[in-house]
Design a protein around this motif. Structure first.
Motif: not given
Ligand SMILES: *Cc1c(COP(=O)(O)O)cnc(C)c1O
Length: 643
Positions: A437-441
């Motif tokens: 999720l850390k990479e999701e916008e």
């Protein structure tokens, strides 16, 4: 995160905002105490104090007291009133008193009395024991000694004893029934009392101390009681003794509106009584001056929407306006500010001794013959995660499967080992989803919260019940920050757990953007390095209302003074040893000597039975005795630190 600066640390921990000028961050990432704010700045790195304490073998946690901050607070308060009085051409002085219940430590009161001497600053007592402490201070002829709280005859006699010594001791009548014994004892002791009357205020406040005013308040006289009290006192020939009018509408008044309203109400009563010929000369506005614990300068519970100068100006101008309208002389103004005097001067420095990680020692999750389909499904989810980028789906599936696994276990379908494997896979999935999720916008509201079971719990060597009882009792927010590495980006979201066996012994509410937040970003623990946290603004109430839950006793203390000549900027004038295990046990009626004797007798019997060698027995008894003399908190090896 590589370009993290100390400005980012300031944004995160808000040290300057709650620090009110007394705390800041050095360029090297050290948290600094700046006790002589505004006069002559001597930055003291808390880390330097820690190093010196370690050299002296002082064990942590430690209360650090900055005496120069106390002096500075006393000066600021008195100067704020002096300036307001000059500005509004108020015709009477300010004669504040420090209510010692806020922090009765002798060294603290000593310092306040010394710093207050040029201002004729006095003391307030709310019980017999407090009055005993107050009476041994010579605060000078001009300073007031104010007695609040419920009073028995001994309390009244002590107050009158003070009068015999020529002190300005004011007995504030909290309850109608205190009048008769006061006047009887005054006649008996042949001394003129000074009487104050406490008004039961009408003004309604908000916040945690809102019960201190209004119809259900515990203290004070209603309007008709005040009139009756005056008649009674006059009939007994003591009319001249009625000199002070008092109110106290609660502590930590976050909104200045309540101060203004209360002052208006009280000033009007004062004026009307003076017009009836009552020789009042003092108006005592009680406590309530707040502390901005979260640095938000708002009317939130842990904050305040005004400054100390605003407070003094509001009081002085408010009283002046009404007295001028009513054409009565201005009263000498008294305030009983406690919290605002002592909160900043002390902090608790404690060590993080470990991290509590969910499933830190997981079991192997390789497929085994005949395993239940739930476990297989969970494993498949994990294996396929790399391709399956729909985290919401994976998350939903994960929680469903884990619920199934638990139900299946309860019904006896899943074995203990299979449950353990499910749990391990579950935590790996949750971590993987969080990482992804850390990479999701865009992250859905549901998923935003999944990190919460994953935050780190840092285990800290302290007791919340001893050092910060209000966090537990009234959900007070106190600032917490690392005392070093502030030039380094924190990488963990943490809550803090104390070492008591009480699951309430934790801090799960921190200063945040919208008032508070559930976790505090902190640095990762490095093996071989100590990581210290400071718990700040503990000087008011926290220092003295702590209890011995789990028999964790009082803390070691360092009394720190500024020394501009010294390269570190400070010297430690005094160490005060905290409680030993034996001392806290004595409070609970144990006798440490007898305890050691009992254990020795048991050891002797075991030796006599041939189950223990004499030499070993002596060592065990010595060790038991040594532990009775030791500090109650976890003993940390000299260098170590993180697990
Ligand atoms: C507790 C108390 C105070 C101190 O109040 P602060 O808000 O800490 O300044 C003053 N006066 C009375 C009567 C009190 O009960």
């Amino acid at each position: 995160m590589a370009d993290w600066t100390t400005d980012d640390a300031e944004d995160l921990y808000r040290i300057q905002r709650w620090g009110d000028g007394y705390f800041g961050i050095g360029a090297d990432g050290n948290l600094l105490a700046l006790p002589n704010v505004g006069e002559h700045e001597v930055p003291i790195a808390l880390r330097d104090v820690v190093d010196e304490l370690r050299e002296q073998n002082v064990q942590f946690p430690v209360v650090m007291r900055f005496h120069d901050i106390l002096k500075n607070r006393v000066r600021q308060l008195n100067e704020a009133f002096a300036e307001a009085i000059a500005e509004y051409e108020f015709q009477a002085p300010y004669r504040g008193v420090y209510p010692i219940k806020v922090n009765q430590m002798r060294e603290v009161v000593d310092e306040i009395v010394e710093a207050g001497r040029p201002y004729h600053y006095g003391l307030e007592a709310g019980s017999k024991s407090e009055l005993l402490a107050v009476l041994q201070y010579d605060t000078g002829e001009e300073a007031l000694t104010i007695c609040n709280g419920y009073k028995d005859e001994d309390f009244l006699r002590l107050a009158l004893l003070g009068r015999k010594l020529g002190r300005k001791v004011v007995v504030v009548i909290e309850k109608f029934s205190e009048i008769e014994p006061l006047l009887r004892l005054a006649a008996e002791m042949d001394v003129q009392p000074v009487i104050g009357l406490r008004i039961k205020m009408r003004v309604k406040t908000e916040g945690r101390w809102s019960k201190s005013s209004g119809d259900l308040a515990k203290f004070g006289l209603t309007t008709s009681e005040i009139l009756n009290a005056i008649v009674l006192i006059q009939e007994r020939g003591y009319g001249d003794a009625i000199r002070l009018l008092h109110f106290h509408i609660g502590s930590q008044l976050s909104d200045i509106r309540f101060v203004r309203e209360a002052v208006q109400e009280a000033a009007r009563i004062y004026a009307r009584l003076v017009k009836r010929g009552i020789p009042l000369a003092y108006l005592d506005i009680g406590g309530g001056l707040a502390v901005d614990y979260d640095g938000s300068q708002s009317s939130g519970h842990s904050s305040m929407n005004y400054t100390m100068s605003d407070y003094a100006n509001g009081v002085v101008s408010g009283v002046k306006q009404i007295c001028d309208l009513e054409a009565v002389p201005h009263p000498t103004l008294v305030s009983e500010s406690g919290r605002a005097i002592t909160a900043h001067h002390s902090c608790v420095v404690m060590q993080v001794v470990g991290e509590i990680v969910n499933d830190a020692n997981p079991i192997g999750i390789e497929p085994v013959d005949g395993e239940h389909i739930i476990v297989t499904n969970m494993r498949d989810l994990l294996v396929n995660l790399a391709e399956d980028q729909n985290y919401q789906d994976v998350y939903n599936e994960t929680t469903l499967l884990m619920e199934d696994a638990l139900s299946a276990f309860k019904l006896g379908i899943l074995g203990l080992e299979e449950l353990a494997r499910s749990e391990t896979i579950y935590w790996r999935l949750i971590r993987a989803v969080t990482q992804g999720l850390k990479e999701e916008e865009f992250v859905s509201e549901d998923l935003r919260h999944i990190e919460s079971p994953l935050h780190s719990q840092y285990l800290c060597n302290f007791s919340l019940f001893q050092s910060a009882a209000d966090i537990w009792a009234i959900q007070q927010i106190l600032p917490v920050a690392p005392i070093s590495r502030l030039n380094e980006a924190p990488s963990r979201n943490c809550t803090l757990a104390d070492i008591t066996c009480d699951s309430d012994g934790h801090i799960v509410q921190f200063i945040g953007e919208q008032g508070s937040q559930a976790t505090l970003p902190l640095h990762n623990l490095v093996k071989g390095e100590n990581y210290y946290l400071g718990l700040f603004l503990t000087g008011a109430y926290q220092d003295v209302i702590g209890d011995m839950h789990n028999l964790f006793g009082r803390l070691n203390e360092a009394h720190i003074f500024c020394d501009p000549e010294d390269p570190t900027g400070f010297y430690i004038e005094e160490y005060v040893s905290g409680s030993s295990a034996g001392q806290v046990l004595e409070v609970m009626q144990y006798n440490p000597l007898a305890m050691a004797r009992q254990v020795k007798a048991m050891v002797d019997r075991t030796v006599a039975r041939g189950q223990l060698r004499s030499r070993e027995g002596v060592k065990l008894v010595d060790f038991y005795e040594a532990c009775l003399g030791n500090y109650t908190y976890l003993r940390q090896p000299a260098s170590n630190g993180a697990p």
